[in-house]
Write a protein that holds these residues in place. Structure first.
Motif, PDB file in Angstrom:
ATOM      1  N   LEU A 209       0.799  -1.398  -0.078  1.00  0.00           N
ATOM      2  CA  LEU A 209      -0.057   0.092  -0.023  1.00  0.00           C
ATOM      3  C   LEU A 209       0.852   1.420  -0.086  1.00  0.00           C
ATOM      4  O   LEU A 209       0.540   2.050  -0.740  1.00  0.00           O
ATOM      5  CB  LEU A 209      -0.833   0.069   1.350  1.00  0.00           C
ATOM      6  N   LYS A 411      -5.633   4.652   3.323  1.00  0.00           N
ATOM      7  CA  LYS A 411      -6.653   4.341   2.487  1.00  0.00           C
ATOM      8  C   LYS A 411      -7.847   5.409   2.679  1.00  0.00           C
ATOM      9  O   LYS A 411      -8.279   5.651   1.608  1.00  0.00           O
ATOM     10  CB  LYS A 411      -7.431   2.896   2.836  1.00  0.00           C
ATOM     11  N   GLU A 416     -10.025   5.173  -0.731  1.00  0.00           N
ATOM     12  CA  GLU A 416     -10.336   3.811  -1.138  1.00  0.00           C
ATOM     13  C   GLU A 416     -11.144   3.163   0.149  1.00  0.00           C
ATOM     14  O   GLU A 416     -11.350   2.245   0.151  1.00  0.00           O
ATOM     15  CB  GLU A 416      -8.897   2.856  -1.149  1.00  0.00           C
TER      16      GLU A 416
END
Length: 546
Positions: A209, A411, A416
């Motif tokens: 990530l 995120k 996301e």
């Protein structure tokens, strides 16, 4: 005799002050061909403000330190003759013939200056370090040598000193729930290194990530931000290598450079002429005595400098790095998550290609409300560090709930998680508003217009403690900093703006700052308060063209 000595010191300091101001005014004037390069490298104005210290304030500051020094020696004399009790650790009489463990002169500042205002630091907090916090009240019966807790709690103190830039330091919400679930599943600690049995799927998920977030091939996470610098730089450079370090780099970068055994040379803060001169000399002359070419030349810079509030001139640094075939190590501890239209740091802020930065380092301790650090770059770099980094080989793996906190917050920034919170956008608005209001009030503030780190200059030693205490009386928690952490005439209060701050919180803090500024006479600025703050590379050059 003491008065004569102090007088001579003041004369030298005043001469030094004038010399520095004159030298700076000439050396900072850009060359004729700098306008074109500046226009090409920067896509928007680069605005930073470093207003000079007023001469009268500088003189009074030196006098203040001189008076404190004289009284410090007087108090040491009284302690030696048992008229005043000394609370610091000292040698026993029967140990006088041994090598001393304590150096009295080195502790002079701690005994006589720091202790007078020690109550401004190390205040115990009994809540999350969010936009507001709760402080444990304490009193001192012996002038800050020891403290006693009263049992009372100062509620809802507005937190203007935390690095919680995006407001993710919270005990409720998506991040807290995810970290709680991860704790139940994985436990709190791993009790092993990554190379043994401490490598979890959560660590692998986090690193993938982070690489995607940074726009690089690969990344590696570490359990401690300080160790990310101090333990990885020695793995990247060694004897026969040259490190060029900004003079205001963080202690972790300085320690890592020293531990590497490389030759270290320091360039002036954010001064590209100074950096280019060192690069040119390194290429022309090579290593000392042998004049062989350096094995590597590594440039160390930070994204946002935490004491100055300035942003690295990254486009120019990258241009010099490419020109002289050097490597670039970028520390984004304070800039990652807090800068750029997508919150992806100083590279995103300038719209640059991440591949132009050889080693991208950052921490999770600020914008992500967690702990640890990372290094991103090419896959070959990360594969090498997996085998040679002291922090990877010997240190315990990152705690699973900490890992989950970073994943969830990252995120959220990337959009996301199904939300459009845009914390970095709110932070940018708060930063602009806070800096503009302080400038309009007449304070001298340092740094870049877009930096969430806002240093407000105090200068005089007596005003360091007074400012911190007066702000706390108004329920505002602040960080004050003085010598030796800053130059002797540049003591300051450092505010950290957060996306969690509401406009009402900022207004309350600003009103308190203005009130205390009037009380302590801190509004030193001589600039036009209705005009723009600072100068950028375009307007400065245009105003000096023939």
């Amino acid at each position: 005799m003491c008065i004569q000595v102090v007088g001579r010191v003041l004369k030298l300091q005043i001469f030094h002050y004038f010399h520095i101001q004159i030298f700076t005014s000439y050396s900072s004037f850009p060359p004729q061909n700098h306008h074109a390069s500046c226009t090409l490298l920067y896509k928007k104005p680069f605005v930073e403000s470093f207003e000079e210290t007023p001469l009268l304030v500088a003189v009074l500051t030196y006098i203040g330190y001189g008076i404190l020094t004289i009284f410090g020696y007087l108090r040491d004399f009284l302690r030696d003759w048992k008229f005043e009790k000394c609370h610091l650790a000292r040698e026993r009489e029967e140990q006088k013939d041994f090598v001393p463990l304590y150096q009295d002169f080195e502790n002079f500042y701690t005994r006589n200056l720091y202790m007078r205002i020690r109550d401004n630091w190390n205040r115990p907090i009994c809540s999350i370090p969010g936009a507001k916090m709760d402080l444990v009240e304490r009193v001192t019966p012996d002038y800050n040598w020891t403290f006693e807790h009263t049992g009372n709690v100062l509620k809802d103190v507005i937190n203007m000193g935390s690095y919680n830039y995006l407001g993710f330091a919270e005990n409720t919400g998506t991040c807290a729930d995810a970290a709680s679930e991860c704790t139940v599943k994985y436990g709190v600690g791993v009790s092993s290194t990554r190379q043994e049995i401490g490598n979890l799927d959560k660590h692998e998920e986090l690193e993938k990530l982070v690489a995607r977030f940074l726009g690089v091939e690969s990344s590696m996470a570490f359990g401690m931000g300080f160790a990310t610098n101090s333990m990885n730089i020695p793995a990247l450079t060694g004897k026969g290598c040259l490190i060029l370090s900004d003079e205001l780099n963080h202690a972790s970068l300085v320690l890592g450079a020293r531990l590497s055994g490389s030759t270290i040379r320091v360039f002036k803060h954010n001064n590209m002429q100074s950096l280019e001169k060192l690069l040119r000399d390194a290429i022309v002359h090579g290593q000392p005595r042998t004049h062989r070419p350096w094995k590597k030349i590594l440039v160390l810079v930070e994204g946002i400098y935490s004491m100055e509030g300035s942003i690295v001139r990254l486009p120019e640094v990258i241009a010099l790095k490419k020109k002289y075939k050097a490597y670039l190590y970028l520390d984004e501890a304070h800039s990652i998550g807090a800068l750029g239209p997508r919150g992806r740091g100083v590279v995103d802020y300038f719209g640059l290609d991440p591949s132009d930065v050889d080693i991208m380092m950052g921490t999770f301790t600020k914008s992500f409300g967690a702990a640890g650090g990372y290094i991103g770059g090419k896959k070959e770099l990360i594969d090498y560090l997996c085998l040679h980094s002291h922090s990877a080989v010997h240190a315990t793996s990152m705690s699973p709930p900490i890992t989950q906190q970073i994943i969830t917050s990252m995120k959220c920034i990337m959009g996301e998680d199904g939300t459009t919170l845009g914390e970095f956008r709110i932070l940018s608005e708060n930063t602009t508003y806070f800096r503009r209001r302080l400038h309009e009030m007449g304070f001298i503030i340092y740094g870049n217009n877009d930096s969430p780190v806002v240093p407000l200059m105090l200068y005089m030693p007596a005003k360091i403690g007074a400012f911190g205490r007066e702000m706390l009386k108004r329920n505002i928690g602040t960080v004050v900093v003085g010598f030796p952490a800053t130059p002797i005439i540049e003591s300051r209060a450092r505010f950290c703006v957060s996306a969690a701050h509401t406009r009402e919180m900022l207004d309350k803090a600003l009103n308190a700052i203005s009130e205390v500024g009037d009380l302590l006479q801190l509004k030193y600025s001589r600039k036009n308060r209705n005009g723009s703050e600072g100068t950028d590379c375009f307007s400065f050059l245009e105003s000096h063209q023939d």
